[in-house]
Design a protein around this motif. Structure first.
Motif, mmCIF file in Angstrom:
data_model
loop_
_atom_site.group_PDB
_atom_site.id
_atom_site.type_symbol
_atom_site.label_atom_id
_atom_site.label_comp_id
_atom_site.label_asym_id
_atom_site.label_seq_id
_atom_site.Cartn_x
_atom_site.Cartn_y
_atom_site.Cartn_z
ATOM 1 N N THR A 1 0.821 -1.215 0.000
ATOM 2 C CA THR A 1 0.000 0.000 0.000
ATOM 3 C C THR A 1 0.858 1.269 0.000
ATOM 4 O OG1 THR A 1 -0.214 -0.066 2.433
ATOM 5 C CG2 THR A 1 -1.945 -1.149 1.132
ATOM 6 N N LEU A 2 1.981 1.261 0.701
ATOM 7 C CA LEU A 2 2.860 2.425 0.661
ATOM 8 C C LEU A 2 3.487 2.559 -0.717
ATOM 9 C CD1 LEU A 2 4.233 4.823 1.986
ATOM 10 C CD2 LEU A 2 6.011 3.270 2.832
ATOM 11 N N GLY A 3 3.894 1.437 -1.299
ATOM 12 C CA GLY A 3 4.465 1.464 -2.641
ATOM 13 C C GLY A 3 3.494 2.008 -3.667
ATOM 14 N N ALA A 4 2.218 1.633 -3.539
ATOM 15 C CA ALA A 4 1.208 2.124 -4.479
ATOM 16 C C ALA A 4 1.029 3.630 -4.344
ATOM 17 C CB ALA A 4 -0.118 1.406 -4.230
ATOM 18 N N ALA A 5 1.008 4.134 -3.104
ATOM 19 C CA ALA A 5 0.846 5.575 -2.882
ATOM 20 C C ALA A 5 2.029 6.350 -3.450
ATOM 21 C CB ALA A 5 0.673 5.861 -1.397
ATOM 22 N N MET A 6 3.228 5.834 -3.256
ATOM 23 C CA MET A 6 4.419 6.526 -3.753
ATOM 24 C C MET A 6 4.462 6.515 -5.275
ATOM 25 S SD MET A 6 7.287 5.353 -0.917
ATOM 26 C CE MET A 6 8.264 6.861 -0.811
ATOM 27 N N THR A 7 4.084 5.395 -5.871
ATOM 28 C CA THR A 7 4.048 5.312 -7.335
ATOM 29 C C THR A 7 2.992 6.251 -7.900
ATOM 30 O OG1 THR A 7 4.819 3.018 -7.269
ATOM 31 C CG2 THR A 7 3.726 3.753 -9.284
ATOM 32 N N ASP A 8 1.807 6.297 -7.262
ATOM 33 C CA ASP A 8 0.751 7.209 -7.714
ATOM 34 C C ASP A 8 1.185 8.668 -7.607
ATOM 35 O OD1 ASP A 8 -0.892 5.070 -8.248
ATOM 36 O OD2 ASP A 8 -2.112 5.286 -6.432
ATOM 37 N N ALA A 9 2.109 8.955 -6.692
ATOM 38 C CA ALA A 9 2.611 10.324 -6.523
ATOM 39 C C ALA A 9 3.738 10.650 -7.497
ATOM 40 C CB ALA A 9 3.088 10.525 -5.086
ATOM 41 N N GLY A 10 4.047 9.733 -8.406
ATOM 42 C CA GLY A 10 5.063 9.994 -9.414
ATOM 43 C C GLY A 10 6.486 9.768 -8.958
ATOM 44 N N LEU A 11 6.654 8.973 -7.906
ATOM 45 C CA LEU A 11 7.982 8.659 -7.382
ATOM 46 C C LEU A 11 8.433 7.291 -7.862
ATOM 47 C CD1 LEU A 11 7.280 9.931 -3.775
ATOM 48 C CD2 LEU A 11 8.883 10.992 -5.379
ATOM 49 N N THR A 12 9.737 7.110 -7.940
ATOM 50 C CA THR A 12 10.324 5.827 -8.349
ATOM 51 C C THR A 12 10.934 5.159 -7.126
ATOM 52 O OG1 THR A 12 10.836 6.727 -10.538
ATOM 53 C CG2 THR A 12 11.979 4.705 -9.871
#
Length: 236
Positions: A159-170
């Motif tokens: 869930t944290l990975g999904a939020a970070m990816t949705d925020a445009g982070l790698t």
């Protein structure tokens, strides 16, 4: 803008209590150091315990706080540190910056729009810089202590990975930390309904259990933990 939710008095009691967990704090300080760069910003500095120790290793450091009363305390505590700038900051926001990294420990779980908050952190950091996050792990551990301190969620790596990816982070690195701490936290807060603040339990755990846990996890990363640690990069 979304302010951190929860009882500010209870939050302050927890912050003051956890400040006595010196070994725990130093472990989490070390996790971030390789990614901070030369001019990072901390989102949600609280009473400044992390900011004080990170700033000793860096030429410049910016500490921030959303709560006005705690911001006054933070400015007073850091007043004799000329390399630390202190400012108020609420997330999400539309500010832009050129910081080497944004680091935020145990803040994201308080914010309803966590993707917007991560986007705000991204926009404060120069391309190639890092966004460094620690959040509490596993929704099953959500209990009265979480609610009293304003947590709206706990996380898994997914869930944290999904939020970070949705925020445009790698995403560069992500793992659980403090496996035994999750068991202790669950028992203390959900079974015995205690608050994680200063007391014999915190001191015993920090002095006797935490060093062994840290040593073991430096050899083998655990499949679960009290926290999720993540590092993501701002795309070039």
């Amino acid at each position: 803008m979304a302010e951190i939710t929860g009882d500010q008095r209870v939050q302050s009691e927890v912050l003051e209590g956890l400040a006595t967990a010196v070994n725990h704090r130093r472990w989490f300080i070390e996790l971030a150091v390789p990614y901070l760069g030369d001019d990072p910003i901390e989102i949600g500095s609280g009473l400044g315990d992390y900011a004080l120790e990170w700033s000793e290793r860096l030429p410049r450091f910016t500490a921030t706080e959303a709560d006005p009363d705690r911001l006054v305390q933070l400015k007073e505590r850091l007043a004799d540190r000329p390399n630390i700038d202190v400012r108020q900051m609420l997330l999400p926001h539309n500010d832009r910056g050129d910081y080497s990294a944004a680091v935020s420990y145990n803040v994201l779980e308080h914010i309803e729009d966590h993707v917007g908050a991560l986007e705000s952190m991204r926009d404060l950091v120069r391309p190639g810089g890092a966004v460094i996050i620690i959040v509490p792990a596993f929704q099953f551990a959500m209990g009265p202590a979480d609610i009293a301190t304003g947590h709206v969620r706990r996380y898994t790596k997914k869930t944290l990975g999904a939020a970070m990816t949705d925020a445009g982070l790698t995403i560069e690195k992500m793992h659980y930390a403090n496996a035994l701490g999750l068991i202790g936290y669950f028992m203390a807060t959900k079974v015995f309904r205690l608050m994680p603040k200063e007391g014999p339990m915190v001191k015993v755990y920090d002095t006797l259990v935490l060093p062994a846990t840290k040593a073991a996890e430096q050899l083998v990363l655990p499949p679960f933990g009290q926290s999720v640690f993540a590092v993501a990069r701002v795309p070039a």
